[in-house]
Scaffold this active site. Structure first.
Site, PDB file in Angstrom:
ATOM      1  NE  ARG A  41      -2.963   0.366   3.262  1.00 52.30           N
ATOM      2  CZ  ARG A  41      -2.396   0.867   4.355  1.00 52.30           C
ATOM      3  NH1 ARG A  41      -1.966   2.116   4.378  1.00 52.30           N
ATOM      4  NH2 ARG A  41      -2.254   0.123   5.436  1.00 52.30           N
ATOM      5  CE1 TYR A  94     -14.370  10.765 -17.820  1.00 50.93           C
ATOM      6  CE2 TYR A  94     -14.286  10.815 -15.427  1.00 50.93           C
ATOM      7  CZ  TYR A  94     -14.492  10.125 -16.608  1.00 50.93           C
ATOM      8  OH  TYR A  94     -14.829   8.803 -16.567  1.00 50.93           O
ATOM      9  CG  ASP A 177      -7.752  15.470 -16.649  1.00 52.37           C
ATOM     10  OD1 ASP A 177      -7.048  14.918 -17.519  1.00 52.37           O
ATOM     11  OD2 ASP A 177      -8.759  14.929 -16.152  1.00 52.37           O
ATOM     12  CE  LYS A 202     -10.524   7.312 -20.057  1.00 50.08           C
ATOM     13  NZ  LYS A 202     -10.905   8.586 -19.458  1.00 50.08           N
TER      14      LYS A 202
HETATM   15  C1  PLP Z   1     -11.425   9.027 -18.211  1.00 51.19           C
HETATM   16  C2  PLP Z   1     -11.060  10.359 -17.691  1.00 51.19           C
HETATM   17  C3  PLP Z   1     -10.934  10.610 -16.308  1.00 51.19           C
HETATM   18  C4  PLP Z   1     -11.234   9.557 -15.268  1.00 51.19           C
HETATM   19  O1  PLP Z   1     -10.325   8.515 -15.306  1.00 51.19           O
HETATM   20  P1  PLP Z   1     -10.640   6.997 -14.850  1.00 51.19           P
HETATM   21  O2  PLP Z   1      -9.352   6.310 -15.162  1.00 51.19           O
HETATM   22  O3  PLP Z   1     -11.810   6.525 -15.641  1.00 51.19           O
HETATM   23  O4  PLP Z   1     -10.946   7.052 -13.394  1.00 51.19           O
HETATM   24  C5  PLP Z   1     -10.540  11.867 -15.918  1.00 51.19           C
HETATM   25  N1  PLP Z   1     -10.286  12.844 -16.803  1.00 51.19           N
HETATM   26  C6  PLP Z   1     -10.416  12.655 -18.137  1.00 51.19           C
HETATM   27  C7  PLP Z   1     -10.130  13.767 -19.072  1.00 51.19           C
HETATM   28  C8  PLP Z   1     -10.802  11.404 -18.620  1.00 51.19           C
HETATM   29  O5  PLP Z   1     -10.942  11.224 -19.939  1.00 51.19           O
END
Ligand code: PLP
Length: 389
Positions: A41, A94, A177, A202
């Site tokens: 952890r 998001y 982000d 992604k």
């Molecule tokens: C998919 C996504 C998230 C969330 O990520 P997860 O891995 O699904 O928790 C956050 N920001 C953006 C821009 C995303 O495309």
């Protein structure tokens, strides 16, 4: 190898004592001393190696990997905010982030102020001046390019807003982000961000087979993020670390190919009589003014995320989506296979109608995440689906 273990054997009791002293901050690390392996952890070789490799793209000092993009986002926000604080965020963000900011944070006495990519510094200064807690600004959370319209947010503008308001004992941190363009094509730390956040699900993962996230920044800030991650327990497991290292080996060739395919598809869409508008960074022109300048300054590529409006409305958009044969009808993005979806009724279904209008997220809009297939096959698929509209 996959270090599929929850705990690690200490060589002797003194070593165990040393490791815990560092982990709990009981004493400073000695020069060259690293945190020893204690328990998965806190740390695990598959995570540490992955974190070290991820820092290279963004030239960050350190990185914390998470079991999802959302856990990277929520852990970071909770670590840097406290009751009474105000957060500025750009819209649209998001969906999960939007929910966390507007539904979860208020339960802890944290207020949020949403702004759009088109608001200028003067607009935001005015909003803060009129906001009852405008002087409590503690954190700025940006997402650029905005999903799904590719509207760009000027990171430097928010740095200026933060710099004017922060004091030595009350810094205002900026997190970006960077999922849509990173880690290859946009480097927010260079433009004044303190933290870069990823849904590694992604482009970084790239194979639609793992959910993961990451937060990067200075050693000082990431030490805080990792400290809090230990107590929330939302670190990634060794399998996730291993899968993402597998993915990093092809990251650049995948993303290069995806961007190349996207450019070819846009060239096709731009001239198609059934397409009304294409939202793509490469379509920005000097006449677009500020958006064009941000693009030139912040982005190293046109990316591989496209949105476009078909002529008509939901009926025409759905006919297109239902008739694709190669491109899959699914949310998520950045993977090797091309995916299309309908933002207005899917990923952005709960955005208020007024904000949807302001951001051009209409019923005729399709979002396309371009994969690594042969672009001629993709164009063939788009062509035959458009014929059915
Ligand atoms: C998919 C996504 C998230 C969330 O990520 P997860 O891995 O699904 O928790 C956050 N920001 C953006 C821009 C995303 O495309």
């Amino acid at each position: 190898p996959i270090f599929q273990t929850s705990t690690f054997v200490f060589k002797n009791a003194k070593e165990g004592k040393d490791f815990f002293e560092v982990a709990y901050g009981i004493r400073e690390k000695r020069p060259d001393e690293e945190l020893g392996l204690i328990y998965s952890r806190l740390n695990n070789p598959d995570l540490e190696i992955l974190e070290n490799r991820l820092t290279l793209w963004d030239k960050a000092e350190d990185c914390a990997v998470f079991e999802s993009g959302m856990s990277a986002i929520s852990t970071t926000l909770l670590e840097f905010l406290k009751p009474g604080d105000l957060v500025i965020y750009t819209r649209p963000v998001y969906g999960g982030t939007h929910y966390f900011l507007t539904k979860i944070l208020p339960k802890y006495g944290i207020e949020t102020l949403g702004v759009t990519p088109f608001d200028t510094k003067e607009d935001i200064d005015k909003m803060l001046a009129e906001h009852p807690n405008g002087d409590k600004l503690a954190f700025i959370y940006l997402e650029t390019p905005a999903n799904p319209t590719n509207a760009l947010v000027d990171i430097a503008q928010f740095r200026a807003i933060a710099n004017e308001r922060q004091t030595e004992d009350k810094p205002i941190y900026i997190a970006v982000d960077n999922t849509y363009m990173g880690p290859l094509w946009q480097h927010p730390l260079k433009h004044g961000a303190d933290l870069v956040i990823y849904s590694a699900t992604k482009y970084i993962g790239g194979h639609s087979d793992v959910i993961a996230g990451a937060c990067l920044g200075s050693k000082e800030l990431i030490a805080r993020v990792k400290g809090f991650r230990t107590f929330l327990g939302c670190m990634a497991g060794p399998w996730t670390g291993w899968l993402l290292m597998r993915s990093l080996e092809t990251l650049k060739v995948r993303m290069d190919k995806q961007a190349e395919n996207a450019a070819a598809i846009v060239e096709y869409l731009n001239q198609h009589p059934k397409i009304e508008k294409v939202y793509y960074l490469g379509n920005l022109k000097p006449e677009d003014g500020r958006q064009y300048n941000i693009y030139k300054n912040q982005c190293d590529s046109n990316g591989a995320m496209i949105a476009f409006d078909v002529k008509g409305g939901e009926k025409e958009a759905f006919a297109f989506l239902d008739n694709m044969k190669l491109v899959k009808l699914a949310v998520s993005l950045g993977g090797t296979e091309s995916l299309a979806e309908h933002p207005a009724t899917m990923t952005h279904a709960d955005v208020e109608p007024e904000m949807k209008d302001r951001m051009s997220i209409t019923e005729k809009m399709i979002r396309l995440s371009v994969g690594v297939e042969n672009h001629k096959d993709l164009i063939w698929d788009i062509e035959q689906a458009l014929e059915k509209v």
